[in-house]
Design a protein around this motif. Structure first.
Motif, PDB file in Angstrom:
ATOM      1  N   LEU A   1     -28.671 103.778  34.046  1.00  0.00           N
ATOM      2  CA  LEU A   1     -28.398 102.386  33.723  1.00  0.00           C
ATOM      3  C   LEU A   1     -28.326 101.572  35.004  1.00  0.00           C
ATOM      4  O   LEU A   1     -27.563 101.883  35.913  1.00  0.00           O
ATOM      5  CB  LEU A   1     -27.055 102.294  32.969  1.00  0.00           C
ATOM      6  CG  LEU A   1     -26.476 100.918  32.701  1.00  0.00           C
ATOM      7  CD1 LEU A   1     -27.370 100.134  31.763  1.00  0.00           C
ATOM      8  CD2 LEU A   1     -25.078 101.048  32.108  1.00  0.00           C
TER       9      LEU A   1
ATOM     10  N   ILE B   1     -32.340 100.118  31.176  1.00  0.00           N
ATOM     11  CA  ILE B   1     -31.924 101.504  30.954  1.00  0.00           C
ATOM     12  C   ILE B   1     -33.149 102.394  30.913  1.00  0.00           C
ATOM     13  O   ILE B   1     -34.207 102.000  30.416  1.00  0.00           O
ATOM     14  CB  ILE B   1     -31.102 101.617  29.642  1.00  0.00           C
ATOM     15  CG1 ILE B   1     -30.456 102.990  29.515  1.00  0.00           C
ATOM     16  CG2 ILE B   1     -31.962 101.305  28.432  1.00  0.00           C
ATOM     17  CD1 ILE B   1     -29.446 103.083  28.374  1.00  0.00           C
TER      18      ILE B   1
ATOM     19  N   VAL C   1     -27.427  96.797  27.075  1.00  0.00           N
ATOM     20  CA  VAL C   1     -27.891  96.678  28.460  1.00  0.00           C
ATOM     21  C   VAL C   1     -28.647  95.369  28.658  1.00  0.00           C
ATOM     22  O   VAL C   1     -28.470  94.667  29.657  1.00  0.00           O
ATOM     23  CB  VAL C   1     -28.777  97.884  28.838  1.00  0.00           C
ATOM     24  CG1 VAL C   1     -29.430  97.659  30.194  1.00  0.00           C
ATOM     25  CG2 VAL C   1     -27.953  99.154  28.872  1.00  0.00           C
TER      26      VAL C   1
END
Length: 252
Positions: free
Chosen positions: A247, A233, A226
């Motif tokens: 997310l 996240i 991420v």
């Protein structure tokens, strides 16, 4: 030497000293700037290398996940249908009761579906929305867990690499639910708002203490991926209350 000459000499010396100090300062600043520039270049190269390695790893993992699914489908579905066809063809009395053509058609449909899944580059061919639907259909088809999918807006990263990373993170979420959550239902939302996307994956499973597993390799992999695509996240869970992974990712 009179006083005026002394003052001139002192002024010249003082001016020379100031110029020398300015020169030294400028020299030091150039050196510091060059070092920072080199350090920034190295950091950018390191991040690019990490990103490329993460993308490559995601591709490999998706390939393994796909092959695993196809192997299971061949064994459980296509193989079973073909075995039934063989049985009916070898026993004429059964052929009168069952139309083997229908079974053959079913086998053809299953094989066509699997041939599409075998295309590892399907992330490039389908939108993120379509990919999520396909993955959830696989889960729903297995009969293990019910699935729900809600989509609002158009969430589509422009570059294929971020889309690949997001797709793999989603697969990891689903895989973790199937392995550990003992869930009966998976709820997925894909929402677009203010130039960014939010992907939420929630289950009604057993949950876990986030502090106890925050160093798990699976969660670390998701968090690292991420960050590499400029997102963030959020993991929310507690024992007996299920889990939600949210997310947030930029559109570009």
């Amino acid at each position: 030497m009179d006083a005026s000459n002394i003052e001139v000499i002192i002024a010249v010396l003082f001016g020379s000293l100031i110029l020398a100090l300015i020169g030294v300062f400028m020299f030091v600043m150039v050196i510091v700037y060059q070092k920072r520039k080199i350090r920034n270049i190295r950091e950018q190269q390191r991040l690019i290398t990490e990103y490329e390695q993460a993308v490559l790893k995601a591709k490999v993992e998706m390939r393994e996940e796909t092959l695993k699914y196809v192997g299971q489908e061949l064994h459980d579905n296509v193989g079973q249908v073909l075995s039934l066809i063989k049985l009916y063809l070898s026993r004429p009395e059964l052929q009168k009761q069952t139309d083997s053509t229908q079974l053959i058609d079913q086998a053809i449909l299953d094989i066509r579906s699997l041939s599409q899944d075998l295309n590892i580059n399907r992330v490039e061919q389908y939108s993120l929305n379509d990919f999520i639907e396909q993955e959830l259909n696989k889960v729903h088809k297995s009969g293990l867990v019910k699935t729900s999918f809600e989509s609002e807006g158009t969430c589509e990263p422009l570059n294929i690499q971020p889309r690949l990373m997001i797709s793999r993170i989603f697969q990891e979420c689903i895989s973790n639910i199937l392995k550990h959550a003992e869930a009966k239902h998976i709820f997925v939302k894909l929402l677009t708002k203010a130039g960014s996307c939010t992907l939420s994956v929630r289950d009604d499973g057993v949950g876990f203490e986030t502090t106890a597993v925050q160093h798990g390799s699976g969660l670390i992999n998701m968090c690292d991926r991420v960050k590499l695509i400029g997102g963030d996240i959020e993991i929310m869970s507690s024992l007996g209350a299920g889990t939600e992974i949210k997310l947030r990712i930029p559109q570009s």
